[in-house]
Design an enzyme around this catalytic site. Structure first.
Site, PDB file in Angstrom:
ATOM      1  N   ILE A  62       0.817  -1.224   0.000  1.00  0.00           N
ATOM      2  CA  ILE A  62       0.000   0.000   0.000  1.00  0.00           C
ATOM      3  C   ILE A  62       0.848   1.270   0.000  1.00  0.00           C
ATOM      4  CG2 ILE A  62      -2.056  -1.048   1.033  1.00  0.00           C
ATOM      5  CD1 ILE A  62      -1.200   0.346   3.712  1.00  0.00           C
ATOM      6  N   THR A 132      -8.556   1.046  15.460  1.00  0.00           N
ATOM      7  CA  THR A 132      -8.491   0.348  16.749  1.00  0.00           C
ATOM      8  C   THR A 132      -8.907   1.256  17.902  1.00  0.00           C
ATOM      9  OG1 THR A 132      -6.881  -0.527  18.337  1.00  0.00           O
ATOM     10  CG2 THR A 132      -6.026   0.972  16.714  1.00  0.00           C
ATOM     11  N   ASP A 133      -9.348   0.633  19.001  1.00  0.00           N
ATOM     12  CA  ASP A 133      -9.679   1.425  20.193  1.00  0.00           C
ATOM     13  C   ASP A 133      -8.416   1.992  20.857  1.00  0.00           C
ATOM     14  OD1 ASP A 133      -8.625  -0.944  21.223  1.00  0.00           O
ATOM     15  OD2 ASP A 133     -10.244  -1.299  22.656  1.00  0.00           O
ATOM     16  N   GLU A 134      -7.235   1.484  20.452  1.00  0.00           N
ATOM     17  CA  GLU A 134      -6.007   1.907  21.130  1.00  0.00           C
ATOM     18  C   GLU A 134      -5.686   3.385  20.879  1.00  0.00           C
ATOM     19  OE1 GLU A 134      -2.852  -1.007  21.155  1.00  0.00           O
ATOM     20  OE2 GLU A 134      -4.267  -2.619  20.746  1.00  0.00           O
ATOM     21  N   TYR A 158       2.467   2.033  17.680  1.00  0.00           N
ATOM     22  CA  TYR A 158       1.354   1.443  16.925  1.00  0.00           C
ATOM     23  C   TYR A 158       0.113   2.331  17.023  1.00  0.00           C
ATOM     24  CZ  TYR A 158      -2.796  -1.452  16.105  1.00  0.00           C
ATOM     25  OH  TYR A 158      -4.018  -1.900  15.667  1.00  0.00           O
ATOM     26  N   LYS A 162      -1.865   4.552  14.116  1.00  0.00           N
ATOM     27  CA  LYS A 162      -3.280   4.359  13.747  1.00  0.00           C
ATOM     28  C   LYS A 162      -4.068   5.656  13.977  1.00  0.00           C
ATOM     29  CE  LYS A 162      -5.162   1.080  12.554  1.00  0.00           C
ATOM     30  NZ  LYS A 162      -5.372   0.412  11.227  1.00  0.00           N
ATOM     31  N   ASN A 188      -9.404  -8.364  19.153  1.00  0.00           N
ATOM     32  CA  ASN A 188     -10.070  -9.507  18.529  1.00  0.00           C
ATOM     33  C   ASN A 188      -9.385 -10.812  18.939  1.00  0.00           C
ATOM     34  OD1 ASN A 188     -11.315  -8.559  15.271  1.00  0.00           O
ATOM     35  ND2 ASN A 188     -11.134  -7.284  17.068  1.00  0.00           N
ATOM     36  N   LYS A 197       0.427 -12.633  19.297  1.00  0.00           N
ATOM     37  CA  LYS A 197      -0.537 -11.915  20.141  1.00  0.00           C
ATOM     38  C   LYS A 197      -0.926 -12.826  21.300  1.00  0.00           C
ATOM     39  CE  LYS A 197      -0.795  -8.533  17.004  1.00  0.00           C
ATOM     40  NZ  LYS A 197      -1.639  -8.511  15.839  1.00  0.00           N
ATOM     41  N   ARG A 289       5.653  -4.476  29.387  1.00  0.00           N
ATOM     42  CA  ARG A 289       5.794  -3.746  28.121  1.00  0.00           C
ATOM     43  C   ARG A 289       5.961  -2.250  28.426  1.00  0.00           C
ATOM     44  NH1 ARG A 289       0.637  -4.380  24.345  1.00  0.00           N
ATOM     45  NH2 ARG A 289       1.735  -6.131  23.412  1.00  0.00           N
TER      46      ARG A 289
HETATM   47  P1  NAD Z   1      -2.481  -8.599  10.890  1.00  0.00           P
HETATM   48  O1  NAD Z   1      -1.132  -8.116  11.315  1.00  0.00           O
HETATM   49  O2  NAD Z   1      -2.896  -9.992  11.233  1.00  0.00           O
HETATM   50  O3  NAD Z   1      -2.633  -8.454   9.308  1.00  0.00           O
HETATM   51  C1  NAD Z   1      -2.194  -7.324   8.607  1.00  0.00           C
HETATM   52  C2  NAD Z   1      -2.179  -7.672   7.122  1.00  0.00           C
HETATM   53  O4  NAD Z   1      -1.754  -6.488   6.425  1.00  0.00           O
HETATM   54  C3  NAD Z   1      -1.209  -8.794   6.767  1.00  0.00           C
HETATM   55  O5  NAD Z   1      -1.823  -9.693   5.872  1.00  0.00           O
HETATM   56  C4  NAD Z   1      -0.056  -8.072   6.104  1.00  0.00           C
HETATM   57  O6  NAD Z   1       0.618  -8.858   5.125  1.00  0.00           O
HETATM   58  C5  NAD Z   1      -0.755  -6.864   5.480  1.00  0.00           C
HETATM   59  N1  NAD Z   1       0.151  -5.725   5.297  1.00  0.00           N
HETATM   60  C6  NAD Z   1       1.004  -5.198   6.222  1.00  0.00           C
HETATM   61  N2  NAD Z   1       1.691  -4.174   5.672  1.00  0.00           N
HETATM   62  C7  NAD Z   1       1.245  -4.040   4.395  1.00  0.00           C
HETATM   63  C8  NAD Z   1       1.565  -3.151   3.329  1.00  0.00           C
HETATM   64  N3  NAD Z   1       2.503  -2.197   3.468  1.00  0.00           N
HETATM   65  N4  NAD Z   1       0.897  -3.276   2.148  1.00  0.00           N
HETATM   66  C9  NAD Z   1      -0.060  -4.256   2.001  1.00  0.00           C
HETATM   67  N5  NAD Z   1      -0.364  -5.139   2.970  1.00  0.00           N
HETATM   68  C10 NAD Z   1       0.273  -5.029   4.156  1.00  0.00           C
HETATM   69  O7  NAD Z   1      -3.505  -7.529  11.473  1.00  0.00           O
HETATM   70  P2  NAD Z   1      -4.979  -7.728  12.048  1.00  0.00           P
HETATM   71  O8  NAD Z   1      -4.888  -8.061  13.483  1.00  0.00           O
HETATM   72  O9  NAD Z   1      -5.736  -8.596  11.129  1.00  0.00           O
HETATM   73  O10 NAD Z   1      -5.523  -6.228  11.939  1.00  0.00           O
HETATM   74  C11 NAD Z   1      -6.143  -5.750  10.746  1.00  0.00           C
HETATM   75  C12 NAD Z   1      -6.573  -4.310  10.942  1.00  0.00           C
HETATM   76  O11 NAD Z   1      -7.484  -4.227  12.036  1.00  0.00           O
HETATM   77  C13 NAD Z   1      -5.420  -3.367  11.281  1.00  0.00           C
HETATM   78  O12 NAD Z   1      -5.642  -2.156  10.607  1.00  0.00           O
HETATM   79  C14 NAD Z   1      -5.517  -3.192  12.787  1.00  0.00           C
HETATM   80  O13 NAD Z   1      -5.019  -1.946  13.182  1.00  0.00           O
HETATM   81  C15 NAD Z   1      -7.020  -3.279  12.993  1.00  0.00           C
HETATM   82  N6  NAD Z   1      -7.451  -3.780  14.319  1.00  0.00           N
HETATM   83  C16 NAD Z   1      -6.932  -4.936  14.829  1.00  0.00           C
HETATM   84  C17 NAD Z   1      -7.385  -5.404  16.067  1.00  0.00           C
HETATM   85  C18 NAD Z   1      -6.869  -6.706  16.643  1.00  0.00           C
HETATM   86  O14 NAD Z   1      -7.256  -7.071  17.758  1.00  0.00           O
HETATM   87  N7  NAD Z   1      -6.058  -7.474  15.945  1.00  0.00           N
HETATM   88  C19 NAD Z   1      -8.355  -4.678  16.767  1.00  0.00           C
HETATM   89  C20 NAD Z   1      -8.847  -3.507  16.205  1.00  0.00           C
HETATM   90  C21 NAD Z   1      -8.401  -3.071  14.970  1.00  0.00           C
HETATM   91  P1  TYD Z   2      -1.669  -8.157  22.479  1.00  0.00           P
HETATM   92  O1  TYD Z   2      -2.306  -9.444  22.111  1.00  0.00           O
HETATM   93  O2  TYD Z   2      -0.284  -7.876  21.999  1.00  0.00           O
HETATM   94  O3  TYD Z   2      -2.683  -7.001  22.045  1.00  0.00           O
HETATM   95  P2  TYD Z   2      -2.649  -5.411  22.414  1.00  0.00           P
HETATM   96  O4  TYD Z   2      -1.323  -5.061  22.952  1.00  0.00           O
HETATM   97  O5  TYD Z   2      -2.903  -4.788  21.083  1.00  0.00           O
HETATM   98  O6  TYD Z   2      -3.767  -5.205  23.387  1.00  0.00           O
HETATM   99  O7  TYD Z   2      -1.659  -8.071  24.062  1.00  0.00           O
HETATM  100  C1  TYD Z   2      -2.841  -8.189  24.818  1.00  0.00           C
HETATM  101  C2  TYD Z   2      -2.496  -7.973  26.262  1.00  0.00           C
HETATM  102  O8  TYD Z   2      -1.659  -9.050  26.708  1.00  0.00           O
HETATM  103  C3  TYD Z   2      -1.689  -6.713  26.527  1.00  0.00           C
HETATM  104  O9  TYD Z   2      -2.079  -6.178  27.789  1.00  0.00           O
HETATM  105  C4  TYD Z   2      -0.251  -7.195  26.600  1.00  0.00           C
HETATM  106  C5  TYD Z   2      -0.383  -8.587  27.175  1.00  0.00           C
HETATM  107  N1  TYD Z   2       0.597  -9.596  26.735  1.00  0.00           N
HETATM  108  C6  TYD Z   2       1.246 -10.391  27.684  1.00  0.00           C
HETATM  109  O10 TYD Z   2       1.040 -10.256  28.905  1.00  0.00           O
HETATM  110  N2  TYD Z   2       2.128 -11.332  27.239  1.00  0.00           N
HETATM  111  C7  TYD Z   2       2.399 -11.515  25.920  1.00  0.00           C
HETATM  112  O11 TYD Z   2       3.224 -12.388  25.559  1.00  0.00           O
HETATM  113  C8  TYD Z   2       1.708 -10.698  24.955  1.00  0.00           C
HETATM  114  C9  TYD Z   2       1.972 -10.866  23.480  1.00  0.00           C
HETATM  115  C10 TYD Z   2       0.804  -9.759  25.410  1.00  0.00           C
END
Ligand code: NAD
Ligand code: TYD
Length: 352
Positions: A62, A132-134, A158, A162, A188, A197, A289
């Site tokens: 992108i 994200t809510d972050e 991060y 966002k 999620n 994660k 962290r």
């Molecule tokens: P993820 O890291 O699992 O997936 C990200 C995807 O984006 C991967 O397939 C990666 O290859 C692709 N990508 C990364 N950089 C790219 C680039 N420069 N060009 C094209 N593709 C690229 O992430 P996720 O957890 O599925 O999150 C997806 C979206 O949802 C993100 O925008 C994240 O901020 C948002 N989000 C995630 C959560 C969560 O709990 N995981 C919660 C709220 C919002």
């Molecule tokens: P994470 O799954 O990385 O999501 P986010 O930081 O986006 O919320 O982490 C979820 C919570 O778990 C966060 O409070 C950090 C904590 N955590 C651990 O305690 N140990 C771990 O190994 C990881 C990856 C996260």
């Protein structure tokens, strides 16, 4: 439903669920999944739908200023659902620039391409930014929630990246009239979650009897939502959300990390035939962290009352399903932990 929709980041965790939902539910849509296939992108996540006639995979970045406008020109998109991002807070602490590049510059590059391709005639077009809510920062243990009006206060590279991308999305609405919509979702969990994660990492480590790293005292709270419910919310907002609006998405499901880990240990002891309490012995408290946000909690009442969405699954049921998925998809887990999944790319993707 008709038209061509660009979904970015569709090979990742959430993106793959969104792509599957759109491709299978709306046969009239042509879905173009654009993904750079970073370490987080895995085409194995989508192998069940890879051959469907309304699905196209394009490998691309992108941030590529030449390629993204060409892609818009080639496919004449009617809508964009933008999920591609660097998504892991710990990685953002060690490599913040990668987050600025993809999350900020990459989002702007897409916004600009959409604006230019649609030539300021935005009738019937929609740019949906998944956030994200972050971005809202951290809550205390005081019973308050993030609403759509909570002031942005990001703490990690991060969340700052966002937040910045969200600001640019709104700037494109205010400056150029680009029809945007934004959602901010809580943490999620579910199938295909990359095991860096917390939940998939803990499942994998429990299974392999490896230490489960809990940051600090495990007191931090996250609001967990099943990934399929997030995908359903994205479907609802993409089709029925109001242009220019923001919608918070959350599970109303707050868990302290340590309580969540105990719950997972209990489920896995039962499923693996271990004595209750055995897996909990793997819990290892590690250095906290940097800048660790204390508590996230989403108020999703706007989405629920205005658009009629609500979570479909209780957390305990969702966790059981998630553990079952990981236990019966050993090959997926082995492939992502060994890096083998990146070999899958070589044979599966179609170069643009
Ligand atoms: P993820 O890291 O699992 O997936 C990200 C995807 O984006 C991967 O397939 C990666 O290859 C692709 N990508 C990364 N950089 C790219 C680039 N420069 N060009 C094209 N593709 C690229 O992430 P996720 O957890 O599925 O999150 C997806 C979206 O949802 C993100 O925008 C994240 O901020 C948002 N989000 C995630 C959560 C969560 O709990 N995981 C919660 C709220 C919002
Ligand atoms: P994470 O799954 O990385 O999501 P986010 O930081 O986006 O919320 O982490 C979820 C919570 O778990 C966060 O409070 C950090 C904590 N955590 C651990 O305690 N140990 C771990 O190994 C990881 C990856 C996260």
């Amino acid at each position: 439903m008709k038209g061509t929709i660009l979904i970015t980041g569709g090979a990742g965790f959430i993106g793959s669920h969104v792509v599957r939902l759109f491709v299978t539910k709306y046969s009239g849509y042509r879905i173009v999944n654009l993904d750079a296939l970073t370490y987080a992108g895995n085409l194995e996540n989508l192998k069940d739908i890879a051959d469907l006639p309304n699905y196209i995979f394009v490998k691309g970045d992108i941030t590529d200023e030449k390629f993204i406008p060409e892609l818009f020109n080639q496919y004449k998109f009617d809508g964009v659902i933008h999920l591609a991002a660097e998504s892991h807070v710990d990685r953002s602490i060690t490599d913040p620039l990668a987050f600025i590049r993809t999350n900020v510059f990459g989002t702007c590059n897409l916004l600009n391409a959409a604006k230019n391709a649609w030539k300021d005639n935005f009738e019937g077009k929609r740019f949906y930014h998944v956030s994200t809510d972050e971005v809202y920062g951290a809550l205390e243990f005081d019973g308050t929630y993030f609403t759509e009006n909570t002031k942005y206060d990001p703490h990690s590279p991060y969340s700052a990246s966002k937040a910045s991308s969200d600001h640019f999305v709104r700037a494109y609405l205010d400056t150029y009239g680009l029809p945007v919509v934004i959602s901010n979702c809580s943490n999620n969990y579910g199938a295909n979650h990359f095991p860096e994660k917390l939940i998939p990492l803990a499942i994998n480590n429990i299974k392999n009897k490896k230490p489960i790293p809990v940051y600090g005292k495990g007191e931090n709270v996250r609001d967990w939502l099943w990934v399929n419910d997030h995908a359903r919310a994205i479907d609802t907002i993409f089709h029925n959300g109001k242009t220019g609006q923001t919608y918070n998405i959350g599970g109303n499901n707050e868990w302290k990390n340590i309580d969540l880990i105990y719950k997972l240990c209990e489920i896995m002891d039962r499923k693996l035939g271990r004595a209750q309490g055995e897996s909990a012995q793997l819990i290892t408290f590690v250095k906290d962290r940097a800048g660790h946000d204390l508590r996230y909690a989403i108020d999703s009442s706007k989405l629920q009352s205005e658009l009629g969405w609500k979570p479909s699954l209780q957390f305990e049921e969702g966790l059981e399903k998630t553990v079952d998925w990981y236990l019966s998809n050993q090959e997926w887990l082995d492939n992502v932990t060994s890096g083998q999944y990146q070999k899958y790319y070589e044979v599966q993707y179609t170069e643009r």
